[in-house]
Motif scaffolding. Structure first.
Motif, PDB file in Angstrom:
ATOM      1  N   ILE A  87     -23.250  -0.638  33.078  1.00 46.31           N
ATOM      2  CA  ILE A  87     -24.693  -0.512  32.859  1.00 46.31           C
ATOM      3  C   ILE A  87     -25.002   0.723  32.024  1.00 46.31           C
ATOM      4  N   ALA A  88     -24.337   1.839  32.374  1.00 55.68           N
ATOM      5  CA  ALA A  88     -24.578   3.083  31.648  1.00 55.68           C
ATOM      6  C   ALA A  88     -24.193   2.975  30.178  1.00 55.68           C
ATOM      7  N   LYS A  89     -23.187   2.172  29.888  1.00 61.54           N
ATOM      8  CA  LYS A  89     -22.685   2.080  28.518  1.00 61.54           C
ATOM      9  C   LYS A  89     -23.346   0.986  27.686  1.00 61.54           C
ATOM     10  N   SER A  90     -23.919  -0.031  28.351  1.00 62.24           N
ATOM     11  CA  SER A  90     -24.374  -1.199  27.607  1.00 62.24           C
ATOM     12  C   SER A  90     -25.883  -1.401  27.618  1.00 62.24           C
ATOM     13  N   SER A  91     -26.665  -0.392  28.010  1.00 61.96           N
ATOM     14  CA  SER A  91     -28.112  -0.565  28.051  1.00 61.96           C
ATOM     15  C   SER A  91     -28.684  -0.834  26.666  1.00 61.96           C
ATOM     16  N   GLY A  92     -28.069  -0.246  25.630  1.00 65.41           N
ATOM     17  CA  GLY A  92     -28.529  -0.492  24.263  1.00 65.41           C
ATOM     18  C   GLY A  92     -28.321  -1.934  23.859  1.00 65.41           C
ATOM     19  N   SER A  93     -27.207  -2.519  24.262  1.00 66.16           N
ATOM     20  CA  SER A  93     -26.923  -3.917  23.953  1.00 66.16           C
ATOM     21  C   SER A  93     -27.923  -4.840  24.642  1.00 66.16           C
ATOM     22  N   ALA A  94     -28.255  -4.550  25.913  1.00 62.12           N
ATOM     23  CA  ALA A  94     -29.233  -5.368  26.637  1.00 62.12           C
ATOM     24  C   ALA A  94     -30.589  -5.312  25.951  1.00 62.12           C
ATOM     25  N   LEU A  95     -31.014  -4.108  25.532  1.00 63.15           N
ATOM     26  CA  LEU A  95     -32.295  -3.969  24.844  1.00 63.15           C
ATOM     27  C   LEU A  95     -32.293  -4.757  23.547  1.00 63.15           C
ATOM     28  N   SER A  96     -31.165  -4.768  22.852  1.00 58.88           N
ATOM     29  CA  SER A  96     -31.060  -5.514  21.604  1.00 58.88           C
ATOM     30  C   SER A  96     -31.285  -7.003  21.835  1.00 58.88           C
ATOM     31  N   TRP A  97     -30.658  -7.558  22.864  1.00 56.48           N
ATOM     32  CA  TRP A  97     -30.845  -8.970  23.171  1.00 56.48           C
ATOM     33  C   TRP A  97     -32.275  -9.270  23.578  1.00 56.48           C
ATOM     34  N   VAL A  98     -32.883  -8.379  24.354  1.00 53.20           N
ATOM     35  CA  VAL A  98     -34.279  -8.574  24.778  1.00 53.20           C
ATOM     36  C   VAL A  98     -35.200  -8.610  23.568  1.00 53.20           C
ATOM     37  N   LEU A  99     -35.049  -7.646  22.656  1.00 52.75           N
ATOM     38  CA  LEU A  99     -35.883  -7.612  21.457  1.00 52.75           C
ATOM     39  C   LEU A  99     -35.714  -8.886  20.639  1.00 52.75           C
ATOM     40  N   CYS A 100     -34.485  -9.324  20.498  1.00 53.95           N
ATOM     41  CA  CYS A 100     -34.187 -10.514  19.703  1.00 53.95           C
ATOM     42  C   CYS A 100     -34.866 -11.748  20.284  1.00 53.95           C
ATOM     43  N   ILE A 101     -34.710 -11.982  21.583  1.00 55.84           N
ATOM     44  CA  ILE A 101     -35.232 -13.201  22.199  1.00 55.84           C
ATOM     45  C   ILE A 101     -36.752 -13.174  22.288  1.00 55.84           C
ATOM     46  N   VAL A 102     -37.339 -12.012  22.634  1.00 51.41           N
ATOM     47  CA  VAL A 102     -38.796 -11.903  22.673  1.00 51.41           C
ATOM     48  C   VAL A 102     -39.380 -12.144  21.284  1.00 51.41           C
TER      49      VAL A 102
ATOM     50  N   GLY B 186     -42.853   0.821  29.511  1.00 53.50           N
ATOM     51  CA  GLY B 186     -43.144   1.047  28.094  1.00 53.50           C
ATOM     52  C   GLY B 186     -42.324   0.180  27.175  1.00 53.50           C
ATOM     53  N   THR B 187     -41.192  -0.315  27.662  1.00 50.59           N
ATOM     54  CA  THR B 187     -40.337  -1.185  26.850  1.00 50.59           C
ATOM     55  C   THR B 187     -40.191  -2.564  27.487  1.00 50.59           C
ATOM     56  N   ALA B 188     -41.160  -2.940  28.335  1.00 47.79           N
ATOM     57  CA  ALA B 188     -41.106  -4.223  29.039  1.00 47.79           C
ATOM     58  C   ALA B 188     -41.618  -5.337  28.130  1.00 47.79           C
ATOM     59  N   PHE B 189     -40.935  -5.542  27.012  1.00 44.11           N
ATOM     60  CA  PHE B 189     -41.380  -6.540  26.037  1.00 44.11           C
ATOM     61  C   PHE B 189     -41.454  -7.949  26.628  1.00 44.11           C
ATOM     62  N   PRO B 190     -40.481  -8.394  27.442  1.00 46.78           N
ATOM     63  CA  PRO B 190     -40.611  -9.739  28.016  1.00 46.78           C
ATOM     64  C   PRO B 190     -41.855  -9.893  28.878  1.00 46.78           C
ATOM     65  N   TYR B 191     -42.178  -8.871  29.672  1.00 47.48           N
ATOM     66  CA  TYR B 191     -43.346  -8.936  30.556  1.00 47.48           C
ATOM     67  C   TYR B 191     -44.633  -9.027  29.751  1.00 47.48           C
ATOM     68  N   PHE B 192     -44.752  -8.192  28.735  1.00 48.18           N
ATOM     69  CA  PHE B 192     -45.958  -8.222  27.912  1.00 48.18           C
ATOM     70  C   PHE B 192     -46.066  -9.533  27.147  1.00 48.18           C
TER      71      PHE B 192
END
Length: 218
Positions: A191-206, A129-135
């Motif tokens: 991983i447990a603490k930084s998943s929000g940061s990873a999502l932020s970078w994904v949204l930005c680059i996509v 549902g949040t696989a923005f790079p794949y879509f």
């Protein structure tokens, strides 16, 4: 198929390697599983990759049928503006993604092979549902009007890259054994603490990729 397109899709695949759920489950299995680790981890990763691949094929076939009737629509100024606005929206949203707080990652209730398949489906459903790079990659291949023998190997390669980090972690575990326990525990906490940061970078680059690929038709 242009080199620029392959580089864009490859970059999106590398973004998908940041999936906290897939890496988190892999780390959990490496830390807790002592018997049949290889087979159960392989079953889990094949289930995740197979699910994503199947979803991608269905989307590509569905979009291909749609494009046959409205092929010029995706090159129109209106649609390009819509893609551009979506890209800008994702880029802006990346700055407002929560950066802190631990995320509960999926874990198997048991370690049977069936449980690994079920966990693989659960992980894929949570992440898709949040696989923005794949879509975004599917959108790029669709608008490039690729035919099946072109996009099928590209999509297979994308899914292989997506599960490559867990495979690398497993190889390191085989090479170094118990020496890997402490680094894996630290990675699990990070991983447990930084998943929000990873999502932020994904949204930005996509968002930036969508903006860039819509500029030609604005």
């Amino acid at each position: 198929m242009s080199i620029e397109l392959l580089l864009s899709i490859g970059g999106l695949a590398l973004l998908d390697t940041l999936s906290p759920a897939t890496i988190g489950v892999t780390v959990y299995l490496l830390l807790t599983e002592t018997k049949h680790l290889a087979s159960r981890l392989l079953i889990y990763l094949l289930t995740v990759a197979g699910f994503y691949f199947s979803v991608g094929v269905m989307l590509m076939l569905g979009m291909g049928v749609l494009l046959e009737s409205v092929a010029s629509l995706f090159q129109s100024r209106v649609v390009s503006w819509v893609i551009f606005i979506i890209g800008v929206g994702l880029f802006i949203a990346s700055f407002y993604t929560p950066q802190k707080g631990e995320r509960e990652l999926p874990r198997p209730k048991s370690k049977s092979r069936f449980s690994m398949v079920a966990l693989g489906f659960t992980t894929a459903l949570v992440e898709v549902g949040t696989a923005f790079p794949y879509f975004a990659a599917i959108g790029l291949m669709t608008t490039a009007d690729l035919i099946p023998y072109q996009w099928l190997p590209v999509m297979a390669g994308y899914n292989f890259i997506m599960v490559l980090p867990p495979l690398i972690l497993y190889l390191l575990y085989l090479l170094f054994g118990r020496m890997m326990h402490r680094p894996l525990e630290q990675l699990q906490m990070r991983i447990a603490k930084s998943s929000g940061s990873a999502l932020s970078w994904v949204l930005c680059i996509v968002g930036l990729i969508l903006i860039y690929n819509s500029l030609d038709y604005l």
